[in-house]
Design a protein around this motif. Sequence first.
Motif, mmCIF file in Angstrom:
data_model
loop_
_atom_site.group_PDB
_atom_site.id
_atom_site.type_symbol
_atom_site.label_atom_id
_atom_site.label_comp_id
_atom_site.label_asym_id
_atom_site.label_seq_id
_atom_site.Cartn_x
_atom_site.Cartn_y
_atom_site.Cartn_z
ATOM 1 N N ARG A 28 -14.284 -0.629 -13.249
ATOM 2 C CA ARG A 28 -14.101 -1.961 -13.844
ATOM 3 C C ARG A 28 -13.484 -1.839 -15.232
ATOM 4 N NH1 ARG A 28 -17.904 -4.637 -15.453
ATOM 5 N NH2 ARG A 28 -17.129 -6.736 -15.078
ATOM 6 N N LEU A 29 -13.926 -0.851 -15.978
ATOM 7 C CA LEU A 29 -13.404 -0.646 -17.330
ATOM 8 C C LEU A 29 -11.905 -0.352 -17.291
ATOM 9 C CD1 LEU A 29 -13.580 -0.185 -20.364
ATOM 10 C CD2 LEU A 29 -14.455 2.122 -19.905
ATOM 11 N N LEU A 30 -11.465 0.477 -16.341
ATOM 12 C CA LEU A 30 -10.045 0.807 -16.256
ATOM 13 C C LEU A 30 -9.209 -0.433 -15.944
ATOM 14 C CD1 LEU A 30 -9.915 4.243 -14.383
ATOM 15 C CD2 LEU A 30 -9.469 3.777 -16.807
ATOM 16 N N ILE A 31 -9.700 -1.293 -15.072
ATOM 17 C CA ILE A 31 -8.965 -2.520 -14.738
ATOM 18 C C ILE A 31 -8.888 -3.432 -15.956
ATOM 19 C CG2 ILE A 31 -9.004 -4.620 -13.330
ATOM 20 C CD1 ILE A 31 -10.287 -2.937 -11.105
ATOM 21 N N ALA A 32 -10.016 -3.602 -16.652
ATOM 22 C CA ALA A 32 -10.035 -4.451 -17.848
ATOM 23 C C ALA A 32 -9.135 -3.882 -18.940
ATOM 24 C CB ALA A 32 -11.468 -4.593 -18.359
ATOM 25 N N ALA A 33 -9.231 -2.576 -19.160
ATOM 26 C CA ALA A 33 -8.426 -1.931 -20.193
ATOM 27 C C ALA A 33 -6.938 -2.027 -19.873
ATOM 28 C CB ALA A 33 -8.837 -0.469 -20.347
ATOM 29 N N ALA A 34 -6.571 -1.878 -18.604
ATOM 30 C CA ALA A 34 -5.162 -1.962 -18.206
ATOM 31 C C ALA A 34 -4.626 -3.372 -18.388
ATOM 32 C CB ALA A 34 -5.003 -1.511 -16.757
ATOM 33 N N ILE A 89 -14.624 0.924 -25.789
ATOM 34 C CA ILE A 89 -13.684 0.775 -26.902
ATOM 35 C C ILE A 89 -12.675 1.925 -26.904
ATOM 36 C CG2 ILE A 89 -13.458 0.816 -29.422
ATOM 37 C CD1 ILE A 89 -16.112 -0.701 -29.555
ATOM 38 N N SER A 90 -13.142 3.147 -26.682
ATOM 39 C CA SER A 90 -12.248 4.310 -26.692
ATOM 40 C C SER A 90 -11.186 4.211 -25.608
ATOM 41 C CB SER A 90 -13.057 5.597 -26.507
ATOM 42 O OG SER A 90 -13.966 5.783 -27.562
ATOM 43 N N VAL A 91 -11.613 3.873 -24.383
ATOM 44 C CA VAL A 91 -10.671 3.775 -23.273
ATOM 45 C C VAL A 91 -9.699 2.615 -23.495
ATOM 46 C CG1 VAL A 91 -10.442 3.276 -20.809
ATOM 47 C CG2 VAL A 91 -12.202 4.872 -21.614
ATOM 48 N N SER A 92 -10.221 1.451 -23.853
ATOM 49 C CA SER A 92 -9.377 0.270 -24.019
ATOM 50 C C SER A 92 -8.402 0.427 -25.177
ATOM 51 C CB SER A 92 -10.253 -0.973 -24.249
ATOM 52 O OG SER A 92 -11.119 -1.192 -23.168
ATOM 53 N N LEU A 93 -8.894 0.891 -26.309
ATOM 54 C CA LEU A 93 -8.014 1.046 -27.465
ATOM 55 C C LEU A 93 -6.990 2.149 -27.229
ATOM 56 C CD1 LEU A 93 -7.259 0.194 -30.303
ATOM 57 C CD2 LEU A 93 -8.997 1.768 -31.198
ATOM 58 N N GLY A 94 -7.422 3.251 -26.621
ATOM 59 C CA GLY A 94 -6.490 4.334 -26.332
ATOM 60 C C GLY A 94 -5.377 3.889 -25.410
ATOM 61 N N MET A 95 -5.732 3.168 -24.340
ATOM 62 C CA MET A 95 -4.727 2.702 -23.392
ATOM 63 C C MET A 95 -3.782 1.693 -24.031
ATOM 64 S SD MET A 95 -5.351 1.223 -19.524
ATOM 65 C CE MET A 95 -6.662 2.404 -19.200
ATOM 66 N N SER A 96 -4.339 0.777 -24.837
ATOM 67 C CA SER A 96 -3.505 -0.230 -25.495
ATOM 68 C C SER A 96 -2.567 0.402 -26.523
ATOM 69 C CB SER A 96 -4.385 -1.284 -26.170
ATOM 70 O OG SER A 96 -4.989 -2.128 -25.214
ATOM 71 N N LEU A 97 -3.033 1.419 -27.230
ATOM 72 C CA LEU A 97 -2.179 2.106 -28.205
ATOM 73 C C LEU A 97 -0.995 2.783 -27.517
ATOM 74 C CD1 LEU A 97 -4.814 3.686 -30.621
ATOM 75 C CD2 LEU A 97 -3.005 2.081 -31.268
ATOM 76 N N ILE A 98 -1.259 3.431 -26.388
ATOM 77 C CA ILE A 98 -0.180 4.099 -25.656
ATOM 78 C C ILE A 98 0.812 3.067 -25.122
ATOM 79 C CG2 ILE A 98 0.368 5.503 -23.629
ATOM 80 C CD1 ILE A 98 -2.396 6.849 -24.027
ATOM 81 N N ALA A 99 0.293 1.980 -24.553
ATOM 82 C CA ALA A 99 1.174 0.923 -24.039
ATOM 83 C C ALA A 99 1.992 0.309 -25.170
ATOM 84 C CB ALA A 99 0.346 -0.154 -23.340
ATOM 85 N N MET A 100 1.367 0.127 -26.336
ATOM 86 C CA MET A 100 2.081 -0.411 -27.486
ATOM 87 C C MET A 100 3.210 0.513 -27.923
ATOM 88 S SD MET A 100 2.387 0.054 -31.062
ATOM 89 C CE MET A 100 0.864 0.743 -31.691
ATOM 90 N N LEU A 101 2.940 1.817 -27.963
ATOM 91 C CA LEU A 101 3.964 2.787 -28.355
ATOM 92 C C LEU A 101 5.134 2.779 -27.381
ATOM 93 C CD1 LEU A 101 1.711 5.773 -29.485
ATOM 94 C CD2 LEU A 101 3.133 4.340 -30.944
ATOM 95 N N LEU A 107 -7.649 11.173 -18.343
ATOM 96 C CA LEU A 107 -6.361 11.230 -17.652
ATOM 97 C C LEU A 107 -5.900 9.834 -17.264
ATOM 98 C CD1 LEU A 107 -4.076 12.823 -16.217
ATOM 99 C CD2 LEU A 107 -5.565 12.918 -14.199
ATOM 100 N N SER A 108 -6.817 9.039 -16.745
ATOM 101 C CA SER A 108 -6.485 7.681 -16.331
ATOM 102 C C SER A 108 -6.036 6.838 -17.515
ATOM 103 C CB SER A 108 -7.697 7.020 -15.666
ATOM 104 O OG SER A 108 -8.113 7.746 -14.527
ATOM 105 N N THR A 109 -6.679 7.030 -18.658
ATOM 106 C CA THR A 109 -6.313 6.282 -19.861
ATOM 107 C C THR A 109 -4.869 6.563 -20.261
ATOM 108 O OG1 THR A 109 -8.603 6.303 -20.666
ATOM 109 C CG2 THR A 109 -6.868 5.890 -22.290
ATOM 110 N N VAL A 110 -4.484 7.822 -20.239
ATOM 111 C CA VAL A 110 -3.126 8.211 -20.636
ATOM 112 C C VAL A 110 -2.096 7.726 -19.614
ATOM 113 C CG1 VAL A 110 -1.578 10.147 -21.086
ATOM 114 C CG2 VAL A 110 -3.931 10.197 -21.943
ATOM 115 N N VAL A 111 -2.353 8.003 -18.338
ATOM 116 C CA VAL A 111 -1.394 7.640 -17.290
ATOM 117 C C VAL A 111 -1.196 6.125 -17.235
ATOM 118 C CG1 VAL A 111 -0.976 7.614 -14.802
ATOM 119 C CG2 VAL A 111 -1.821 9.692 -15.899
#
Length: 420
Positions: free
Chosen positions: A159-165, A197-209, A18-22
């Motif tokens: 920490r992962l969520l902050i880095a991924a964001a 990788i899953s969280v970071s790439l997923g979040m970056s893909l959504i932000a890119m879109l 959920l956090s990754t998507v939001v």
Amino acid sequence: MEQSETYTERQKMGVLALSTVVLGVIVGLSSVVLSLFLDVIEHFFLGFEENTLVPVAIHAAGTQRLLSVTIGGIIAAGLWFIVQTKMKPTVGINKALEGETMPLGASILHAVTQVFYVATGGSVGRELAPREMGALLAQRWEMLLAKWHLDTLTADDRRLLIAAAAGAGFAGIYIAPITGMLFAVEILHKNVSKRSISVSLGMSLIAMLVGASIKGFHPYYFVADRHFDLKMLPFVIVVGPIMGIAGAYFRKAFQWAGGKAKAKRVQVLWQLPLAALATGFVAYFFPQIMGNGRGLAELAINNESTKLIGMLAIGMILKAVITVFTLKAGAYGGTLAPSIGIGGSFGAILGFVYVMMMPGASIDQAAVIGATALLSASQQAPLMALFMMFEVTHMDYSALLPMGLSVVLAITTSKLILKK
């Protein structure tokens, strides 16, 4: 007991998903807002709209460029003075990863000021602001999770969520999801796993879109000749180590300018306007020096006239000196794009020499190779540098061998210098 542990793990994964998507959506929107703000400031101060083919205000009058950067520097100095003296101290991304809280008001004003100064022509990268905004939004989201009693994440997941964001902030503004993921995993989180990788790439893909849906999907740097052939390999073997040496010294210079030597508080009020005035004076005659280095990079990549060798050499030196001086004078911003402009110019200059020995070789490819190699060395992030250049140029797959080899040679050489 086992069922309880399984349920808890599923709950953690659900909250993480959920956090990754939001965060992907809201960080992408924040990057778009910063990008649109930059467009507004550029239009107001310089009367132009930045794009791939017109990356800098070359059609504006020299006096307008001089006034834009100088006034921008004075305003930015005042804003940073307010941030440092009247508000809670700002917290960098690395400190946020260690658990320190980024203050809301100060962090937003700090990021907006960065983009404002770059838009007026300040010589520094714009990529730090969306990364910091991403980290700030991730922290605020984690606070909401705690308030809603959904904070089941481990300390490493937070920490992962902050880095991924932070990486997603980059992806949203440069339309570069792989780069965003690698920045999060390779530089910030420093933990390569399926989860990270899953969280970071997923979040970056959504932000890119989100970013692409509003700003469009097109290369940040235009390269006419995207298909590489083997005749560039000898060039890579020679130039890779040269860029590694240059990149190592640029890294030391950037670290010095952003470290203890950096102007703060009252010093910013006179040092940054002075740096802005120097930038404006150069921009009066040489507009490509302005901004984050995109204009200088495009000049290097898309010109094949030998008459430009002197201009590129002067531009490369001035861009390096003014960027370091700007950071030392109290400005904040990234060093990725300036490194690309400097490396691209250096690569193009060496490319002109190589073409004399290897007719038919491509100057624009030489510039791309130089930019990639110097970027990897100055950032000490080989994978991020390699894939960033692929994503921001939409390069052909044939470039993987020469660009990859240039990164290997540059990063190896730079480490020898940095160890000393």
